[in-house]
Enzyme design. Structure first.
Site, PDB file in Angstrom:
ATOM      1  N   THR A   1       0.832  -1.209   0.000  1.00 13.45           N
ATOM      2  CA  THR A   1       0.000   0.000   0.000  1.00 13.45           C
ATOM      3  C   THR A   1       0.865   1.258   0.000  1.00 13.45           C
ATOM      4  O   THR A   1       1.922   1.300   0.613  1.00 13.45           O
ATOM      5  CB  THR A   1      -0.956   0.013   1.211  1.00 13.45           C
ATOM      6  OG1 THR A   1      -1.732  -1.166   1.199  1.00 13.45           O
ATOM      7  CG2 THR A   1      -1.867   1.220   1.217  1.00 13.45           C
TER       8      THR A   1
ATOM      9  N   ASP B   1      -9.314  -2.149   3.002  1.00  8.59           N
ATOM     10  CA  ASP B   1      -9.505  -0.846   3.651  1.00  8.59           C
ATOM     11  C   ASP B   1      -9.160   0.334   2.757  1.00  8.59           C
ATOM     12  O   ASP B   1      -9.705   1.431   2.930  1.00  8.59           O
ATOM     13  CB  ASP B   1      -8.642  -0.766   4.910  1.00  8.59           C
ATOM     14  CG  ASP B   1      -7.158  -0.865   4.565  1.00  8.59           C
ATOM     15  OD1 ASP B   1      -6.753  -1.933   4.042  1.00  8.59           O
ATOM     16  OD2 ASP B   1      -6.418   0.111   4.777  1.00  8.59           O
TER      17      ASP B   1
HETATM   18  N1  GLY Z   1      -4.181  -2.398   3.426  1.00  5.30           N
HETATM   19  C1  GLY Z   1      -4.287  -2.940   2.140  1.00  5.30           C
HETATM   20  C2  GLY Z   1      -5.234  -4.038   2.012  1.00  5.30           C
HETATM   21  O1  GLY Z   1      -5.453  -4.770   2.973  1.00  5.30           O
HETATM   22  O2  GLY Z   1      -5.767  -4.244   0.961  1.00  5.30           O
END
Ligand code: GLY
Length: 288
Positions: A159, A190
């Site tokens: 991310t 998320d």
């Molecule tokens: N934080 C990135 C995901 O879980 O998709």
């Protein structure tokens, strides 16, 4: 007002020594892309989008080019952004064949009819808005393909995201990801969820989160962290408290970056590492 910017390249396992220099230069380039916009009087929105695009285009971050693969060996990306002044948001989830998901999220926000598009509908929207298309071959790096073939699950940082404060006092947040390694096709994390991976309110603060997406959603981490700054509370303390809440309630592994309307920052993670770049007391700091 003095602008401020933090970019991150994801929280997770320690960056292997052989990749540290390249990841550091990727974060530096992303910071500079956003910072140049801010110091020329540009908007926080343009700054976070440009910083995020720079990381999406870098093959060593899990977003855009270099995204991790689904269990089907495909790339499906998520992204979102929020303008803390207008409260406009845009988000996309489980999108294939898009070069820069954050630009697609921005197009959704600018269009304004909806705030969240997924899958084929989001891809059609991208085509209609002339956003750069990318084939799976163009998005999958040899490194990620080899990890998928070997089913190498060790959690590398994932991310990317940015939070910015511009000279007019506008706070904005953006986040983009390839998601989690070997996820089911159709899984949305998320990063696409306003309040979980991304949140901004120019009166309080802005947040971009990274880590275990399911747990971050359960804890509504980004909104929680921003609310903890309400009344001018210290962002560093708010970040620690928000992460402690996540850890206590879900045991999730995560990291987050926070900015407040005074340019004060908070950076925390409970993983081995988190790539970040920011300016602090006039000094540029980059960590991988
Ligand atoms: N934080 C990135 C995901 O879980 O998709």
């Amino acid at each position: 007002m003095t602008p401020a910017l933090i970019v991150h390249g994801g929280a997770g396992a320690a960056t292997p020594p052989a990749l540290q220099t390249e990841r550091r230069s990727g974060l530096t380039a992303a910071f500079e892309a956003g910072w140049n916009i801010l110091v020329q009087g540009g908007t926080a929105l343009d700054a976070v989008v440009q910083a995020t695009v720079t990381l999406e285009d870098h093959p060593l971050f899990n977003a855009g080019l270099g995204s991790c693969l689904t269990e089907d060996g495909t790339v499906e990306v998520d992204a979102s952004l929020m303008d803390g002044t207008t409260f406009q948001t845009g988000a996309v989830g489980a999108v294939r064949n898009i070069k820069n998901a954050i630009q697609l999220a921005r197009a959704v926000m600018t269009d304004g009819r909806h705030v969240f598009l997924v899958g084929e509908g989001a891809e059609r929207f991208a085509r209609e808005h002339g956003l750069p298309h990318a084939t799976a071959d163009e998005l999958i790096t040899t490194r990620q393909y080899q990890r998928w073939q070997a089913q190498q699950t060790t959690g590398e940082p994932g991310t990317v995201g940015a939070v910015a404060l511009d000279s007019s006092g506008r706070l904005t947040a953006a986040t983009s990801t390839g998601g989690v390694f070997n996820k089911r096709s159709g899984r949305v994390g998320d990063t696409a969820i306003i309040g979980a991976g991304t949140y901004a309110d120019s009166a309080i603060g802005a947040c971009s989160a990274t880590g275990d997406g399911e747990d971050i959603i359960r804890a509504t981490l980004a909104r929680t962290a921003v609310e903890l700054m309400r009344g001018g509370k210290d962002p560093a303390q708010a970040a620690r408290t928000a992460l402690a809440h996540l850890t206590r309630r879900t045991r999730g592994e995560s990291g987050l970056i926070l900015l407040d309307p005074f340019g004060r920052s908070g950076v925390v993670y409970n993983t081995q590492s988190m790539g970040v770049a920011f300016r602090s007391e006039g000094r540029f700091v980059v960590r991988v």
